[in-house]
Each structure stands twice: as C-alpha cells, then as structure tokens.
Design a protein around this motif. Structure first.
Motif, PDB file in Angstrom:
ATOM      1  N   UNK A   1      -4.517   5.238   7.134  1.00 34.46           N
ATOM      2  CA  UNK A   1      -3.749   6.173   7.949  1.00 34.46           C
ATOM      3  C   UNK A   1      -3.017   5.328   8.989  1.00 34.46           C
ATOM      4  N   UNK A   2      -1.700   5.288   8.862  1.00 31.71           N
ATOM      5  CA  UNK A   2      -0.863   4.412   9.689  1.00 31.71           C
ATOM      6  C   UNK A   2       0.316   5.217  10.217  1.00 31.71           C
ATOM      7  N   UNK A   3       0.603   5.089  11.511  1.00 29.91           N
ATOM      8  CA  UNK A   3       1.774   5.765  12.054  1.00 29.91           C
ATOM      9  C   UNK A   3       2.751   4.801  12.727  1.00 29.91           C
ATOM     10  N   UNK A   4       2.483   3.514  12.631  1.00 29.75           N
ATOM     11  CA  UNK A   4       3.351   2.502  13.230  1.00 29.75           C
ATOM     12  C   UNK A   4       4.015   1.665  12.147  1.00 29.75           C
ATOM     13  N   UNK A   5       5.347   1.598  12.156  1.00 29.11           N
ATOM     14  CA  UNK A   5       6.022   0.732  11.193  1.00 29.11           C
ATOM     15  C   UNK A   5       5.628  -0.743  11.348  1.00 29.11           C
ATOM     16  N   UNK A   6       5.314  -1.161  12.558  1.00 30.53           N
ATOM     17  CA  UNK A   6       4.914  -2.556  12.777  1.00 30.53           C
ATOM     18  C   UNK A   6       3.553  -2.847  12.153  1.00 30.53           C
ATOM     19  N   UNK A   7       2.615  -1.924  12.301  1.00 27.66           N
ATOM     20  CA  UNK A   7       1.298  -2.111  11.678  1.00 27.66           C
ATOM     21  C   UNK A   7       1.439  -2.068  10.162  1.00 27.66           C
ATOM     22  N   UNK A   8       2.282  -1.166   9.658  1.00 29.19           N
ATOM     23  CA  UNK A   8       2.532  -1.100   8.211  1.00 29.19           C
ATOM     24  C   UNK A   8       3.104  -2.422   7.714  1.00 29.19           C
ATOM     25  N   UNK A   9       4.029  -3.001   8.468  1.00 34.01           N
ATOM     26  CA  UNK A   9       4.600  -4.293   8.089  1.00 34.01           C
ATOM     27  C   UNK A   9       3.548  -5.391   8.055  1.00 34.01           C
ATOM     28  N   UNK A  10       2.636  -5.379   9.023  1.00 30.85           N
ATOM     29  CA  UNK A  10       1.562  -6.372   9.051  1.00 30.85           C
ATOM     30  C   UNK A  10       0.636  -6.192   7.841  1.00 30.85           C
ATOM     31  N   UNK A  11       0.347  -4.931   7.488  1.00 30.99           N
ATOM     32  CA  UNK A  11      -0.491  -4.666   6.311  1.00 30.99           C
ATOM     33  C   UNK A  11       0.191  -5.157   5.039  1.00 30.99           C
ATOM     34  N   UNK A  12       1.470  -4.919   4.932  1.00 26.39           N
ATOM     35  CA  UNK A  12       2.223  -5.361   3.761  1.00 26.39           C
ATOM     36  C   UNK A  12       2.146  -6.879   3.621  1.00 26.39           C
ATOM     37  N   UNK A  13       2.287  -7.577   4.751  1.00 31.39           N
ATOM     38  CA  UNK A  13       2.186  -9.040   4.727  1.00 31.39           C
ATOM     39  C   UNK A  13       0.796  -9.480   4.285  1.00 31.39           C
ATOM     40  N   UNK A  14      -0.254  -8.817   4.797  1.00 33.81           N
ATOM     41  CA  UNK A  14      -1.622  -9.164   4.391  1.00 33.81           C
ATOM     42  C   UNK A  14      -1.830  -8.918   2.907  1.00 33.81           C
ATOM     43  N   UNK A  15      -1.331  -7.799   2.402  1.00 35.70           N
ATOM     44  CA  UNK A  15      -1.493  -7.481   0.979  1.00 35.70           C
ATOM     45  C   UNK A  15      -0.714  -8.458   0.106  1.00 35.70           C
ATOM     46  N   UNK A  16       0.384  -8.981   0.613  1.00 36.06           N
ATOM     47  CA  UNK A  16       1.134  -9.978  -0.140  1.00 36.06           C
ATOM     48  C   UNK A  16       0.308 -11.267  -0.232  1.00 36.06           C
TER      49      UNK A  16
END
Length: 144
Positions: free
Chosen positions: A86-101
């Motif tokens: 559950x994410x409501x911040x585009x910045x946190x989503x971007x950080x998650x995307x980087x981690x998943x990469x």
C-alpha cells in the motif's frame, strides 16, 4: 523504528512501516519474516505491507538492502504467495521499483493506494489452490 508485523489474521500478515526506518531495522524486519516462515515449514503466507508513512531510503543504501533481500529469497520462495504494498507516494514507489530491479521478488506483488484492494488481493492469493504436491495453506502460528 522496526516495522510492526501484525499476525492477527494469519496466514495473512500485515506489516506497517513508520517514517524513519534504517537499513539495520529493515534487515531485522526481513529476518523476522524469515523466522516466521521457518517456524512453520508447511505454512504459506501472504503479506500486506503498508508504506503510506514510510520515508525514502537513501540511494546509497538501496544496493545493500537489495543484496539482503536476494539472500533471503531462497528461504521464502514458494512459501510467500504474494505481497501487496500500500503506497501513496510516487517517490516511495520509485524507490520500490529500483529495489525490485536490483532484487526481483520470487513471488507475485501488487502495488495499490487502497488497503482494501491490498487485502482482497492478498486473500485471493491465499485462497487459490496449491499446485499438485504442495500442502494446502494452514493457519500460521502466532509469535509469542
């Protein structure tokens, strides 16, 4: 602050992250998840991770966290049926995307703004039939 794991609805686990979490606390949190999985070898779980209060992890710390995640995946692969974030911040989503990469998870994931959608999705993951030869989902043991 160490993320809080709520096992009330086990085998559905709910994790809530506070604002400031260090890499050491994230490492300890991943260790807690590993321990929960190891405590019940025939148990399969789903998680809802609430990141609405989370702040960004520093760019220099992401590779270190990704390495820890990769090292833990063999212990939970096939045991975690899915993780809804559950994410409501585009910045946190971007950080998650980087981690998943850097450390692609070996289980299905969902990212949503809605806790209700996360819960529905995670429960659906738990309700699906296991592949032939795998044990059915059982109620998880609660940590004391």
């Amino acid at each position: 602050m160490l993320p809080i794991i709520d096992q009330t609805d086990a085998p559905l686990l709910r994790v809530r992250f506070g604002r400031d979490v260090t890499v050491a606390e994230l490492d300890a949190h991943l260790g807690q998840i590993d321990a929960i999985v190891a405590a019940a070898p025939d148990q399969r779980i789903a998680l809802i991770i609430d990141l609405r209060e989370a702040s960004l992890l520093g760019l220099e710390l992401r590779p270190r966290l990704a390495a820890r995640m990769r090292s833990g995946y063999p212990h939970v692969a096939g045991r975690i049926l899915g993780v809804a974030h559950v994410v409501d911040s585009p910045l946190v989503l971007g950080a998650m995307t980087a981690l998943w990469w850097l450390a692609p998870p070996p289980f299905p994931t969902l990212v949503t703004r809605s806790p209700d959608e996360a819960s529905t999705w995670a429960r659906t993951r738990l309700d699906r039939r296991p592949p032939a030869g795998e044990p059915p989902v059982r109620a998880a043991r609660r940590a004391s």
